[in-house]
Design a protein around this motif. Structure first.
Motif, PDB file in Angstrom:
ATOM      1  N   LEU A   1     -47.830  -3.869 110.904  1.00  0.00           N
ATOM      2  CA  LEU A   1     -47.780  -2.728 109.991  1.00  0.00           C
ATOM      3  C   LEU A   1     -49.140  -2.494 109.341  1.00  0.00           C
ATOM      4  O   LEU A   1     -49.598  -1.355 109.252  1.00  0.00           O
ATOM      5  N   ILE A   2     -49.788  -3.554 108.929  1.00  0.00           N
ATOM      6  CA  ILE A   2     -51.106  -3.437 108.300  1.00  0.00           C
ATOM      7  C   ILE A   2     -52.132  -2.892 109.286  1.00  0.00           C
ATOM      8  O   ILE A   2     -52.915  -1.996 108.953  1.00  0.00           O
ATOM      9  N   ILE A   3     -52.112  -3.408 110.507  1.00  0.00           N
ATOM     10  CA  ILE A   3     -53.057  -2.934 111.521  1.00  0.00           C
ATOM     11  C   ILE A   3     -52.794  -1.471 111.856  1.00  0.00           C
ATOM     12  O   ILE A   3     -53.732  -0.669 111.975  1.00  0.00           O
ATOM     13  N   SER A   4     -51.513  -1.097 111.972  1.00  0.00           N
ATOM     14  CA  SER A   4     -51.213   0.301 112.279  1.00  0.00           C
ATOM     15  C   SER A   4     -51.579   1.223 111.124  1.00  0.00           C
ATOM     16  O   SER A   4     -52.031   2.347 111.351  1.00  0.00           O
ATOM     17  N   LEU A   5     -51.438   0.767 109.872  1.00  0.00           N
ATOM     18  CA  LEU A   5     -51.886   1.551 108.725  1.00  0.00           C
ATOM     19  C   LEU A   5     -53.390   1.772 108.775  1.00  0.00           C
ATOM     20  O   LEU A   5     -53.875   2.872 108.491  1.00  0.00           O
ATOM     21  N   ILE A   6     -54.129   0.747 109.133  1.00  0.00           N
ATOM     22  CA  ILE A   6     -55.583   0.865 109.216  1.00  0.00           C
ATOM     23  C   ILE A   6     -55.985   1.823 110.330  1.00  0.00           C
ATOM     24  O   ILE A   6     -56.867   2.673 110.142  1.00  0.00           O
ATOM     25  N   VAL A   7     -55.333   1.723 111.482  1.00  0.00           N
ATOM     26  CA  VAL A   7     -55.678   2.591 112.612  1.00  0.00           C
ATOM     27  C   VAL A   7     -55.340   4.044 112.301  1.00  0.00           C
ATOM     28  O   VAL A   7     -56.165   4.946 112.513  1.00  0.00           O
ATOM     29  N   VAL A   8     -54.134   4.285 111.774  1.00  0.00           N
ATOM     30  CA  VAL A   8     -53.749   5.654 111.421  1.00  0.00           C
ATOM     31  C   VAL A   8     -54.648   6.173 110.307  1.00  0.00           C
ATOM     32  O   VAL A   8     -55.057   7.339 110.317  1.00  0.00           O
ATOM     33  N   GLY A   9     -54.985   5.318 109.348  1.00  0.00           N
ATOM     34  CA  GLY A   9     -55.887   5.727 108.267  1.00  0.00           C
ATOM     35  C   GLY A   9     -57.258   6.105 108.788  1.00  0.00           C
ATOM     36  O   GLY A   9     -57.854   7.081 108.338  1.00  0.00           O
ATOM     37  N   LEU A  10     -57.763   5.344 109.737  1.00  0.00           N
ATOM     38  CA  LEU A  10     -59.070   5.651 110.318  1.00  0.00           C
ATOM     39  C   LEU A  10     -59.034   6.984 111.068  1.00  0.00           C
ATOM     40  O   LEU A  10     -59.930   7.819 110.912  1.00  0.00           O
ATOM     41  N   ILE A  11     -57.999   7.192 111.856  1.00  0.00           N
ATOM     42  CA  ILE A  11     -57.893   8.434 112.621  1.00  0.00           C
ATOM     43  C   ILE A  11     -57.738   9.633 111.692  1.00  0.00           C
ATOM     44  O   ILE A  11     -58.441  10.640 111.823  1.00  0.00           O
ATOM     45  N   ALA A  12     -56.821   9.530 110.729  1.00  0.00           N
ATOM     46  CA  ALA A  12     -56.574  10.651 109.810  1.00  0.00           C
ATOM     47  C   ALA A  12     -57.800  10.918 108.937  1.00  0.00           C
ATOM     48  O   ALA A  12     -58.173  12.074 108.709  1.00  0.00           O
ATOM     49  N   GLY A  13     -58.439   9.871 108.449  1.00  0.00           N
ATOM     50  CA  GLY A  13     -59.624  10.045 107.619  1.00  0.00           C
ATOM     51  C   GLY A  13     -60.786  10.650 108.388  1.00  0.00           C
ATOM     52  O   GLY A  13     -61.500  11.516 107.875  1.00  0.00           O
TER      53      GLY A  13
END
Length: 92
Positions: free
Chosen positions: A4-16
Motif C-alpha cells: 500500500l505504501i509503495i503504491s501510494l508513492i507510485v500513484v503520488g509520483l505519477i499524479a504529481g
C-alpha cells in the motif's frame, strides 16, 4: 502494508508529475514534494469524487477514475500552492 505504501508513492509520483506538467509556470519543488503533492492530490480528488458521485473506492485501489481524480486533485493543490507561494514571495 508495504504494498500500500509503495503504491501510494507510485500513484503520488505519477499524479504529481502530471499535475506539474499541466499547470503552467515554473514550480521549484523537489521529487519528494512532487510525490507528496500527488498523495495529497489523491486525497483531495477522492474527497471531491465522493462529494460529487457519492461513491467510494470499493472497486479497488487502481482504477482509471481514481488516477484521473488524483491528477485533478493534485492540479488543484498545486494551483493553491503556487498562488499562496507567489504572494508570500512577493512580500519583502
Amino acid at each position: 502494508m508495504i504494498g500500500l505504501i509503495i503504491s501510494l508513492i507510485v500513484v503520488g509520483l505519477i499524479a504529481g508529475a502530471l499535475a506539474r506538467l499541466l499547470v503552467p509556470g515554473r514550480q521549484d519543488i523537489s521529487i519528494a514534494m512532487t510525490i507528496l503533492l500527488g498523495i495529497i492530490g489523491s486525497f483531495v480528488g477522492g474527497f471531491l469524487g465522493y462529494l460529487i458521485f457519492h461513491q467510494d473506492s470499493s472497486g479497488g485501489f487502481f482504477q482509471p477514475a481514481g488516477i484521473i481524480g488524483s491528477v485533478i486533485g493534485a492540479v488543484i493543490v498545486l494551483l493553491i500552492w503556487t498562488r499562496t507561494g507567489a504572494r508570500r514571495g512577493a512580500r519583502v
